[in-house]
Design a protein around this motif. Structure first.
Motif, PDB file in Angstrom:
ATOM      1  N   UNK A  40      17.699 -44.941  82.061  1.00 47.81           N
ATOM      2  CA  UNK A  40      16.427 -45.612  82.364  1.00 47.81           C
ATOM      3  C   UNK A  40      16.142 -45.671  83.864  1.00 47.81           C
ATOM      4  N   UNK A  41      17.199 -45.651  84.655  1.00 51.81           N
ATOM      5  CA  UNK A  41      16.994 -45.685  86.108  1.00 51.81           C
ATOM      6  C   UNK A  41      16.381 -44.389  86.633  1.00 51.81           C
ATOM      7  N   UNK A  42      16.514 -43.305  85.883  1.00 49.49           N
ATOM      8  CA  UNK A  42      15.998 -42.004  86.316  1.00 49.49           C
ATOM      9  C   UNK A  42      14.805 -41.549  85.486  1.00 49.49           C
ATOM     10  N   UNK A  43      14.458 -42.286  84.454  1.00 55.23           N
ATOM     11  CA  UNK A  43      13.463 -41.808  83.496  1.00 55.23           C
ATOM     12  C   UNK A  43      12.094 -41.567  84.123  1.00 55.23           C
ATOM     13  N   UNK A  44      11.806 -42.193  85.240  1.00 51.27           N
ATOM     14  CA  UNK A  44      10.524 -41.989  85.893  1.00 51.27           C
ATOM     15  C   UNK A  44      10.422 -40.676  86.653  1.00 51.27           C
ATOM     16  N   UNK A  45      11.541 -39.979  86.790  1.00 49.11           N
ATOM     17  CA  UNK A  45      11.560 -38.688  87.493  1.00 49.11           C
ATOM     18  C   UNK A  45      11.386 -37.566  86.488  1.00 49.11           C
ATOM     19  N   UNK A  46      10.318 -36.802  86.639  1.00 47.93           N
ATOM     20  CA  UNK A  46      10.058 -35.693  85.713  1.00 47.93           C
ATOM     21  C   UNK A  46      11.191 -34.679  85.748  1.00 47.93           C
ATOM     22  N   UNK A  47      11.783 -34.471  86.910  1.00 38.35           N
ATOM     23  CA  UNK A  47      12.824 -33.440  87.027  1.00 38.35           C
ATOM     24  C   UNK A  47      14.172 -33.894  86.488  1.00 38.35           C
ATOM     25  N   UNK A  48      14.248 -35.142  85.984  1.00 36.98           N
ATOM     26  CA  UNK A  48      15.520 -35.617  85.470  1.00 36.98           C
ATOM     27  C   UNK A  48      15.721 -35.285  83.997  1.00 36.98           C
ATOM     28  N   UNK A  49      14.668 -34.869  83.310  1.00 33.42           N
ATOM     29  CA  UNK A  49      14.758 -34.688  81.866  1.00 33.42           C
ATOM     30  C   UNK A  49      15.303 -33.311  81.497  1.00 33.42           C
ATOM     31  N   UNK A  50      16.145 -33.283  80.480  1.00 25.68           N
ATOM     32  CA  UNK A  50      16.626 -32.032  79.942  1.00 25.68           C
ATOM     33  C   UNK A  50      15.651 -31.437  78.950  1.00 25.68           C
ATOM     34  N   UNK A  51      16.123 -30.411  78.234  1.00 26.88           N
ATOM     35  CA  UNK A  51      15.237 -29.720  77.294  1.00 26.88           C
ATOM     36  C   UNK A  51      15.133 -30.445  75.961  1.00 26.88           C
ATOM     37  N   UNK A  52      16.023 -31.388  75.722  1.00 29.01           N
ATOM     38  CA  UNK A  52      16.028 -32.105  74.453  1.00 29.01           C
ATOM     39  C   UNK A  52      16.644 -31.282  73.334  1.00 29.01           C
ATOM     40  N   UNK A  53      16.826 -31.916  72.198  1.00 26.94           N
ATOM     41  CA  UNK A  53      17.342 -31.222  71.022  1.00 26.94           C
ATOM     42  C   UNK A  53      16.518 -31.649  69.806  1.00 26.94           C
ATOM     43  N   UNK A  54      16.074 -30.672  69.029  1.00 27.39           N
ATOM     44  CA  UNK A  54      15.180 -30.930  67.902  1.00 27.39           C
ATOM     45  C   UNK A  54      15.970 -31.411  66.693  1.00 27.39           C
ATOM     46  N   UNK A  55      15.521 -32.509  66.122  1.00 28.91           N
ATOM     47  CA  UNK A  55      16.054 -33.003  64.860  1.00 28.91           C
ATOM     48  C   UNK A  55      14.928 -32.995  63.845  1.00 28.91           C
ATOM     49  N   UNK A  56      15.155 -32.300  62.751  1.00 27.56           N
ATOM     50  CA  UNK A  56      14.172 -32.226  61.676  1.00 27.56           C
ATOM     51  C   UNK A  56      14.821 -32.693  60.386  1.00 27.56           C
ATOM     52  N   UNK A  57      14.218 -33.708  59.782  1.00 28.52           N
ATOM     53  CA  UNK A  57      14.731 -34.256  58.531  1.00 28.52           C
ATOM     54  C   UNK A  57      13.725 -33.933  57.436  1.00 28.52           C
TER      55      UNK A  57
END
Length: 117
Positions: A98-115
């Motif tokens: 949460x301390x870095x969440x405001x930085x756009x460059x801090x985010x990774x690519x994520x991982x897709x979960x489909x149920x």
């Protein structure tokens, strides 16, 4: 260096389980609260679980009793164990502090979960 790499997503039937992993750089991880976020299709990203550096955990009501968050401080890793998955859990899952969440460059690519059945 700020870096996050999520893995472990996939397609699973309702009631199934997945374990997500997040490898974080020390700049983000060390001494900071870490969290899992998710972004369902067409919706905004939301925080669903967090764990402090001293292992205090919080989860949103919709996942309590089904998901567990954990961290390995020696390996700079964060995990999300997801059990009894539901179609409404379908989303791209991200980890961050949460301390870095405001930085756009801090985010990774994520991982897709489909149920889905």
């Amino acid at each position: 260096q700020v870096q996050l790499v999520e893995s472990g997503g996939g397609l699973v039937q309702p009631g199934g389980s997945l374990r997500l992993s997040c490898a974080a750089s020390g700049a983000i991880f060390s001494g900071n609260t870490m969290a899992w976020y998710r972004q369902p299709p067409g919706k905004v990203r939301e925080l669903v679980a967090k764990v402090t550096a001293d292992d205090t955990k919080e989860l949103v009501n919709s996942i309590k009793g089904r998901f567990t968050i954990s961290r390995d401080n020696a390996a700079n890793m964060v995990y999300l164990q997801m059990n009894n998955l539901k179609p409404e859990d379908t989303a791209v899952y991200y980890c961050n502090s949460p301390q870095f969440a405001g930085r756009r460059d801090s985010w990774g690519q994520g991982t897709q979960v489909t149920v889905s059945s």
